[in-house]
Design a protein around this motif. Structure first.
Motif, PDB file in Angstrom:
ATOM      1  N   TYR A 149       0.821  -1.152   0.030  1.00  0.00           N
ATOM      2  CA  TYR A 149       0.016  -0.030   0.015  1.00  0.00           C
ATOM      3  C   TYR A 149       1.012   1.256   0.049  1.00  0.00           C
ATOM      4  CZ  TYR A 149      -3.439   3.462   1.588  1.00  0.00           C
ATOM      5  OH  TYR A 149      -4.045   4.572   2.001  1.00  0.00           O
ATOM      6  N   ARG A 150       0.526   2.350  -0.636  1.00  0.00           N
ATOM      7  CA  ARG A 150       1.226   3.498  -0.695  1.00  0.00           C
ATOM      8  C   ARG A 150       0.272   4.410  -0.923  1.00  0.00           C
ATOM      9  NH1 ARG A 150       6.420   5.040  -1.501  1.00  0.00           N
ATOM     10  NH2 ARG A 150       6.682   7.028  -2.665  1.00  0.00           N
ATOM     11  N   GLU A 151       0.272   5.551  -0.324  1.00  0.00           N
ATOM     12  CA  GLU A 151      -0.562   6.607  -0.365  1.00  0.00           C
ATOM     13  C   GLU A 151       0.324   8.071  -0.226  1.00  0.00           C
ATOM     14  OE1 GLU A 151      -4.044   8.993   2.213  1.00  0.00           O
ATOM     15  OE2 GLU A 151      -3.395   7.046   2.649  1.00  0.00           O
ATOM     16  N   THR A 152       0.254   8.852  -1.351  1.00  0.00           N
ATOM     17  CA  THR A 152       0.820  10.000  -1.211  1.00  0.00           C
ATOM     18  C   THR A 152      -0.114  11.307  -1.534  1.00  0.00           C
ATOM     19  OG1 THR A 152       2.622   9.065  -2.640  1.00  0.00           O
ATOM     20  CG2 THR A 152       2.864  11.324  -2.644  1.00  0.00           C
ATOM     21  N   VAL A 153       0.202  12.568  -0.694  1.00  0.00           N
ATOM     22  CA  VAL A 153      -0.286  13.678  -0.543  1.00  0.00           C
ATOM     23  C   VAL A 153       0.660  14.794  -0.763  1.00  0.00           C
ATOM     24  CG1 VAL A 153      -1.990  15.223   0.752  1.00  0.00           C
ATOM     25  CG2 VAL A 153      -2.138  12.451   0.960  1.00  0.00           C
ATOM     26  N   VAL A 154       0.531  15.364  -1.859  1.00  0.00           N
ATOM     27  CA  VAL A 154       1.431  16.307  -1.966  1.00  0.00           C
ATOM     28  C   VAL A 154       0.821  17.994  -2.360  1.00  0.00           C
ATOM     29  CG1 VAL A 154       3.379  17.507  -3.561  1.00  0.00           C
ATOM     30  CG2 VAL A 154       2.802  15.050  -3.299  1.00  0.00           C
ATOM     31  N   ILE A 155       1.163  18.895  -1.516  1.00  0.00           N
ATOM     32  CA  ILE A 155       0.679  20.332  -1.643  1.00  0.00           C
ATOM     33  C   ILE A 155       1.933  21.116  -2.087  1.00  0.00           C
ATOM     34  CG2 ILE A 155      -0.194  22.262  -0.076  1.00  0.00           C
ATOM     35  CD1 ILE A 155      -0.621  20.072   2.230  1.00  0.00           C
ATOM     36  N   HIS A 156       1.344  21.816  -3.403  1.00  0.00           N
ATOM     37  CA  HIS A 156       2.043  22.631  -4.113  1.00  0.00           C
ATOM     38  C   HIS A 156       1.794  23.887  -3.687  1.00  0.00           C
ATOM     39  CE1 HIS A 156       3.904  19.551  -6.339  1.00  0.00           C
ATOM     40  NE2 HIS A 156       2.561  18.521  -6.603  1.00  0.00           N
ATOM     41  N   HIS A 157       2.780  24.911  -3.599  1.00  0.00           N
ATOM     42  CA  HIS A 157       2.492  26.351  -3.502  1.00  0.00           C
ATOM     43  C   HIS A 157       3.629  27.064  -4.166  1.00  0.00           C
ATOM     44  CE1 HIS A 157       5.921  26.587  -0.224  1.00  0.00           C
ATOM     45  NE2 HIS A 157       5.348  25.401   0.018  1.00  0.00           N
ATOM     46  N   PHE A 167       2.207   7.798   2.960  1.00  0.00           N
ATOM     47  CA  PHE A 167       1.931   7.080   3.992  1.00  0.00           C
ATOM     48  C   PHE A 167       2.358   5.493   3.459  1.00  0.00           C
ATOM     49  CE2 PHE A 167      -0.645  10.738   3.850  1.00  0.00           C
ATOM     50  CZ  PHE A 167      -0.626  11.124   5.313  1.00  0.00           C
ATOM     51  N   PRO A 168       2.486   4.650   4.595  1.00  0.00           N
ATOM     52  CA  PRO A 168       2.877   3.253   4.375  1.00  0.00           C
ATOM     53  C   PRO A 168       1.346   2.592   4.661  1.00  0.00           C
ATOM     54  CG  PRO A 168       3.324   3.814   6.572  1.00  0.00           C
ATOM     55  CD  PRO A 168       3.091   4.936   6.182  1.00  0.00           C
ATOM     56  N   SER A 169       1.258   1.318   4.694  1.00  0.00           N
ATOM     57  CA  SER A 169       0.050   0.490   4.935  1.00  0.00           C
ATOM     58  C   SER A 169      -0.406   0.891   6.475  1.00  0.00           C
ATOM     59  CB  SER A 169       0.232  -1.131   4.718  1.00  0.00           C
ATOM     60  OG  SER A 169      -0.960  -1.697   5.476  1.00  0.00           O
ATOM     61  N   PRO A 170      -1.566   1.179   6.490  1.00  0.00           N
ATOM     62  CA  PRO A 170      -2.242   1.674   8.102  1.00  0.00           C
ATOM     63  C   PRO A 170      -2.167   0.559   8.975  1.00  0.00           C
ATOM     64  CG  PRO A 170      -4.054   1.422   6.575  1.00  0.00           C
ATOM     65  CD  PRO A 170      -2.732   1.270   5.735  1.00  0.00           C
ATOM     66  N   THR A 175       6.399   9.473   5.875  1.00  0.00           N
ATOM     67  CA  THR A 175       7.417  10.646   5.497  1.00  0.00           C
ATOM     68  C   THR A 175       7.176  11.807   5.149  1.00  0.00           C
ATOM     69  OG1 THR A 175       8.952   8.589   4.900  1.00  0.00           O
ATOM     70  CG2 THR A 175       9.610  10.658   4.195  1.00  0.00           C
ATOM     71  N   LEU A 176       7.347  12.826   5.943  1.00  0.00           N
ATOM     72  CA  LEU A 176       7.269  14.101   5.365  1.00  0.00           C
ATOM     73  C   LEU A 176       8.371  14.792   4.666  1.00  0.00           C
ATOM     74  CD1 LEU A 176       5.632  16.948   5.477  1.00  0.00           C
ATOM     75  CD2 LEU A 176       6.362  17.238   7.828  1.00  0.00           C
ATOM     76  N   THR A 177       8.393  15.145   3.570  1.00  0.00           N
ATOM     77  CA  THR A 177       9.484  15.822   2.688  1.00  0.00           C
ATOM     78  C   THR A 177       8.939  17.485   2.527  1.00  0.00           C
ATOM     79  OG1 THR A 177      10.092  13.940   1.717  1.00  0.00           O
ATOM     80  CG2 THR A 177      10.997  15.939   0.734  1.00  0.00           C
ATOM     81  N   VAL A 178       9.461  18.338   3.068  1.00  0.00           N
ATOM     82  CA  VAL A 178       9.364  19.715   2.904  1.00  0.00           C
ATOM     83  C   VAL A 178      10.443  20.189   1.734  1.00  0.00           C
ATOM     84  CG1 VAL A 178       9.165  22.127   3.700  1.00  0.00           C
ATOM     85  CG2 VAL A 178       8.392  19.938   4.887  1.00  0.00           C
ATOM     86  N   VAL A 179       9.819  20.606   0.536  1.00  0.00           N
ATOM     87  CA  VAL A 179      10.837  21.323  -0.558  1.00  0.00           C
ATOM     88  C   VAL A 179      10.528  22.686  -0.377  1.00  0.00           C
ATOM     89  CG1 VAL A 179      11.442  21.141  -2.928  1.00  0.00           C
ATOM     90  CG2 VAL A 179      10.421  19.214  -1.995  1.00  0.00           C
ATOM     91  N   SER A 180      11.645  23.468  -0.348  1.00  0.00           N
ATOM     92  CA  SER A 180      11.662  24.962  -0.465  1.00  0.00           C
ATOM     93  C   SER A 180      12.576  25.487  -1.323  1.00  0.00           C
ATOM     94  CB  SER A 180      11.974  25.439   1.245  1.00  0.00           C
ATOM     95  OG  SER A 180      13.179  24.897   1.599  1.00  0.00           O
ATOM     96  N   GLY A 181      12.965  26.897  -1.278  1.00  0.00           N
ATOM     97  CA  GLY A 181      13.818  27.663  -2.241  1.00  0.00           C
ATOM     98  C   GLY A 181      15.084  26.786  -2.262  1.00  0.00           C
ATOM     99  N   GLY A 182      15.568  26.827  -3.823  1.00  0.00           N
ATOM    100  CA  GLY A 182      16.863  26.160  -4.075  1.00  0.00           C
ATOM    101  C   GLY A 182      16.824  24.695  -4.203  1.00  0.00           C
ATOM    102  N   GLU A 183      15.497  24.157  -4.140  1.00  0.00           N
ATOM    103  CA  GLU A 183      15.142  22.586  -4.100  1.00  0.00           C
ATOM    104  C   GLU A 183      16.033  22.030  -3.032  1.00  0.00           C
ATOM    105  OE1 GLU A 183      14.159  20.137  -6.363  1.00  0.00           O
ATOM    106  OE2 GLU A 183      13.024  21.775  -6.878  1.00  0.00           O
TER     107      GLU A 183
END
Length: 359
Positions: free
Chosen positions: A260-268, A277-280, A288-296
């Motif tokens: 199981y794999r679930e991905t939620v991405v918020i773009h701004h 998210f892994p299997s519940p 896993t939370l990944t925050v992508v900011s300026g300059g990659e």
């Protein structure tokens, strides 16, 4: 806090039994109830609950506990109504009900609706990051992808006790009653594709609707819905977000997908916030939370704290300290309304009949 469990099936055995066993500092399971005596006995043995029932009415009348945790499958509306009417606090696993009418019939009382992903530490951290950036008004898009293998493959590790002692006539009666609830939601003439879509929306996609509620607020409009492939198949849903931007959600049932794999991405405008998210059913497997900011630049964050366990602790705090839950009856109703909008949009696009509450 003394509690009673209603429903002793897969989620109860795989998730709630081990968590309640290790959180005896917070909970004592006084009673369990299931249509199957076999399952009630199996769960009762594991949790040390002396009283095992196959009748909800009898369990509620006997009492001896302060709260009821509703974990059965299907609509929970009538079970929750009876438990609240009897004066108990209630934690109800999603969905709260299948119809708006069931929610409207609920008496006043202490009710928390369980969406464990809302209590995931990575989700709470993502909420903080989004708030620090400016909140929902800065979002350009939310993209959700769910890859959903069979439930059997996800639960193969759990060695579940199976129910083989429930009367077939009783099961048929319960299925007919549930089908009648769906007809009230969608209309008597709603065809099987619309009913199936509604079932997936309230049974699985509702987790993603609950995250949208936390991040952006519930969508007030559904613009597009499509399905393809043999049922359960694939589902695509999109529409505008309340503040600005749009969401798109793709849900795929893939029988033999590895995990199981679930991905939620918020773009701004300045970057992205991504949750994977892994299997519940895997306890303490980190999101896993990944925050992508300026300059990659990328910041990854994980926490092995179990979301279901945090949710149980939140229920304890709700009952004993009055701390409000993340989803109450209003939030549960919002997700039912959104699921009905999804079903209605699909029916209109494909010139299929739609009635009931969804009309």
């Amino acid at each position: 806090m003394r509690i009673a469990l209603v429903g002793c099936g897969a989620v109860t055995q795989a998730v709630y039994v081990p968590l309640l066993s290790r959180r005896r500092d917070l909970f004592e399971v006084s009673a369990v109830c299931d249509l199957s005596q076999t399952l009630a006995d199996a769960v009762g043995d594991r949790l040390g609950a002396a009283r095992r029932y196959t009748s909800l009415e009898r369990m509620l009348a006997d009492g001896g506990y302060e709260a009821v945790v509703v974990l059965a499958s299907g609509s929970h509306g009538e079970t929750v109504r009876q438990a609240l009417q009897a004066g108990y606090a209630v934690l109800c696993e999603k969905p709260l009900a299948l119809t708006r009418a069931e929610v409207a019939a609920l008496p006043e009382g202490r009710l928390m609706v369980g969406y464990m992903k809302q209590y995931d530490p990575a989700v709470r951290r993502a909420e903080e990051v989004l708030a620090g950036l400016g909140g929902p008004g800065i979002i350009r898009a939310v993209e959700v992808t769910v890859l959903h293998p069979s439930g059997e493959s996800q639960l193969a590790f759990a060695n579940l006790e199976q129910a083989r002692d429930v009367d077939a006539g009783l099961l048929a009666t319960l299925r007919a009653a549930e089908n009648e609830l769906v007809s009230r939601a969608l209309g008597e003439s709603a065809p099987e594709p619309v009913r199936h879509l509604y079932g997936v929306a309230l049974g699985s996609i509702c987790h993603d609707l609950s995250l949208l509620r936390r991040f952006t607020g519930s969508p007030a409009e559904i613009s597009y819905v499509e399905t393809w492939g043999a049922a359960p198949g694939s589902i695509e849903i999109s529409g505008p977000l309340p503040a600005q931007g749009r969401f798109s959600l793709r849900w795929h049932y893939l029988e033999d997908y590895p995990a199981y794999r679930e991905t939620v991405v918020i773009h701004h405008d300045q970057g992205s916030i991504e949750l994977v998210f892994p299997s519940p059913y895997l306890m303490n497997a980190p999101t896993t939370l990944t925050v992508v900011s300026g300059g990659e630049s990328r910041t990854k964050w994980r926490d092995v704290t179990e979301a279901f366990e945090v949710q149980l602790a939140a229920f304890h705090a709700f009952v004993n300290d009055g701390k409000p839950p993340l989803t109450d009856v209003g939030g549960g109703l919002e997700d039912i309304v959104t699921a009905q909008r999804i079903a209605a949009r699909y029916a209109v696009q494909h010139e299929l009949p739609i009635g009931g509450e969804a009309a």
